[in-house]
Design an enzyme around this catalytic site. Structure first.
Site, PDB file in Angstrom:
ATOM      1  N   TYR A  52      77.017 -41.271-147.476  1.00 21.13           N
ATOM      2  CA  TYR A  52      77.531 -41.853-146.243  1.00 21.13           C
ATOM      3  C   TYR A  52      79.055 -41.717-146.198  1.00 21.13           C
ATOM      4  O   TYR A  52      79.779 -42.340-146.981  1.00 21.13           O
ATOM      5  CB  TYR A  52      77.156 -43.328-146.136  1.00 21.13           C
ATOM      6  CG  TYR A  52      75.669 -43.607-146.029  1.00 21.13           C
ATOM      7  CD1 TYR A  52      74.750 -42.609-145.728  1.00 21.13           C
ATOM      8  CD2 TYR A  52      75.175 -44.896-146.239  1.00 21.13           C
ATOM      9  CE1 TYR A  52      73.398 -42.877-145.638  1.00 21.13           C
ATOM     10  CE2 TYR A  52      73.815 -45.170-146.152  1.00 21.13           C
ATOM     11  CZ  TYR A  52      72.933 -44.157-145.851  1.00 21.13           C
ATOM     12  OH  TYR A  52      71.591 -44.437-145.776  1.00 21.13           O
ATOM     13  N   HIS A  57      67.480 -40.535-152.622  1.00 18.94           N
ATOM     14  CA  HIS A  57      67.629 -40.548-151.165  1.00 18.94           C
ATOM     15  C   HIS A  57      66.612 -39.630-150.484  1.00 18.94           C
ATOM     16  O   HIS A  57      66.006 -39.999-149.474  1.00 18.94           O
ATOM     17  CB  HIS A  57      69.053 -40.120-150.816  1.00 18.94           C
ATOM     18  CG  HIS A  57      69.530 -40.593-149.493  1.00 18.94           C
ATOM     19  ND1 HIS A  57      70.857 -40.608-149.134  1.00 18.94           N
ATOM     20  CD2 HIS A  57      68.874 -41.085-148.410  1.00 18.94           C
ATOM     21  CE1 HIS A  57      70.996 -41.072-147.917  1.00 18.94           C
ATOM     22  NE2 HIS A  57      69.801 -41.363-147.456  1.00 18.94           N
ATOM     23  N   SER A 100      66.558 -48.540-139.947  1.00 17.89           N
ATOM     24  CA  SER A 100      66.466 -48.380-138.483  1.00 17.89           C
ATOM     25  C   SER A 100      65.396 -49.295-137.896  1.00 17.89           C
ATOM     26  O   SER A 100      64.585 -48.861-137.068  1.00 17.89           O
ATOM     27  CB  SER A 100      66.190 -46.926-138.093  1.00 17.89           C
ATOM     28  OG  SER A 100      67.250 -46.096-138.476  1.00 17.89           O
TER      29      SER A 100
END
Length: 318
Positions: A49, A115, A194
């Site tokens: 990120y 990830h 999300s």
């Protein structure tokens, strides 16, 4: 289960560094500290990120407050001058972990995720290297993000997996078909990223086109007639939320929390007030009848667009 140590609602931190346009670091730190002040413990980040910016930002935000935070970070997506790539080679896992520890300014990572699975490396080999980090005391527990049931099984055969993360919300329910049942059978907690449908379920999308750096501009769920159809479903949810006296986003989070005590959503927000609203969703109790009504007004079949057709899905998303 993970919710016992992480609280019911966490904080997704990706947006402080990428994907939704420019952010102000000082306001981001204020948002993180506001979350910690109001009972949020799980801070979800990744080495990718912002190319490391996000971990550094969290390190600044938790300075002097390490005991209040459960730090979850990820490796396996690498951002560099040559673009974005996957790398989970076991020979490089330890170095990635050490770099994250340094950026975060901590001695141990509470939850360390793969990830994305590197197609060039058997997941068992990667998890074997991750397990060595637990033995070394650099990592407390292991997690996986966006894996299949078979990949989860192969990883779990090497080392216990504490959490499996995937996109899951009232507007994206495909994980219910495979990985969620598999994770539960393997006694792993569910971390839903999300959970507000990348803003769709808040009912507060920007009226103008998405700005520079906002990757929703390339997501088919947010374009043209598909978006118009999705917004019609959101309007039905808005009416239901109003009847409950809560916001649309809070209702969407309450729906997710009602799916089980092993579920921890990690909504992201750069607004401290929105963080407080998200935390308050944990106080909403939905009955079986309530859930049936939500399934009636916002059925899985009503949502349009498939995130898997978005080319950036495998590497750009949380």
């Amino acid at each position: 289960m993970i919710s016992a140590t992480m609280g019911r609602v966490g904080l997704g931190c990706m947006g402080f560094s990428q994907a939704y346009g420019p952010a102000d670091d000082d306001r981001s730190i204020l948002t993180i500290r506001t979350a910690l002040d109001h009972g949020v413990t799980l801070l979800d980040t990744a080495m990718s990120y912002g190319g490391g910016h996000n971990e550094q930002l969290i390190g600044r935000a938790i300075e002097g407050r390490r005991a209040s935070a459960v730090i979850a970070t990820k490796f396996g997506i690498v951002r560099g001058a040559d673009g974005v790539r996957l790398d989970a080679h076991p020979d490089r896992v330890a170095a990635y972990c050490d770099a994250s520890l340094k950026r975060l300014g901590v001695d141990v990572i509470d939850l360390y995720y793969l990830h994305r699975v590197d197609p060039q490396v058997p997941i068992a080999d990667t998890v074997g290297a991750m397990a060595s980090l637990v033995t070394a005391g650099k990592v407390r527990a292991l997690g996986l993000s966006e894996v299949s049931p078979d990949e989860f099984a192969a990883a779990r055969a090497v080392h216990p997996i504490e959490a499996v993360q995937m996109e899951w919300s009232l507007a994206w329910r495909e994980p219910e078909d495979d990985i969620i049942p598999a994770a539960r059978a393997g006694e792993a907690g569910i971390v839903a990223y999300s959970p507000l449908g990348r803003g769709l379920l808040t009912g507060a999308l920007p009226t103008e086109p998405f700005g520079p750096g906002d990757f929703r501009a390339g997501d088919p769920r947010f374009a043209g007639e598909t978006l118009a159809a999705n917004l019609q479903v959101v309007e039905a949810l808005r009416s239901k939320a109003s009847a409950y006296g809560v916001s649309t986003g809070q209702l969407a989070l309450a729906w997710l929390l009602a799916q089980g005590g092993d579920v921890v959503p990690v909504p992201g927000s750069r607004n401290p007030e929105r963080v407080l609203s998200n935390v308050a969703a944990a106080e909403i109790e939905l009955t079986g009848d309530d859930l049936d009504e939500l399934d009636a007004v916002a059925p899985r079949s009503a949502w349009r667009g498939d995130r898997r057709s978005f080319a950036a899905y495998n590497t750009s998303r949380s």
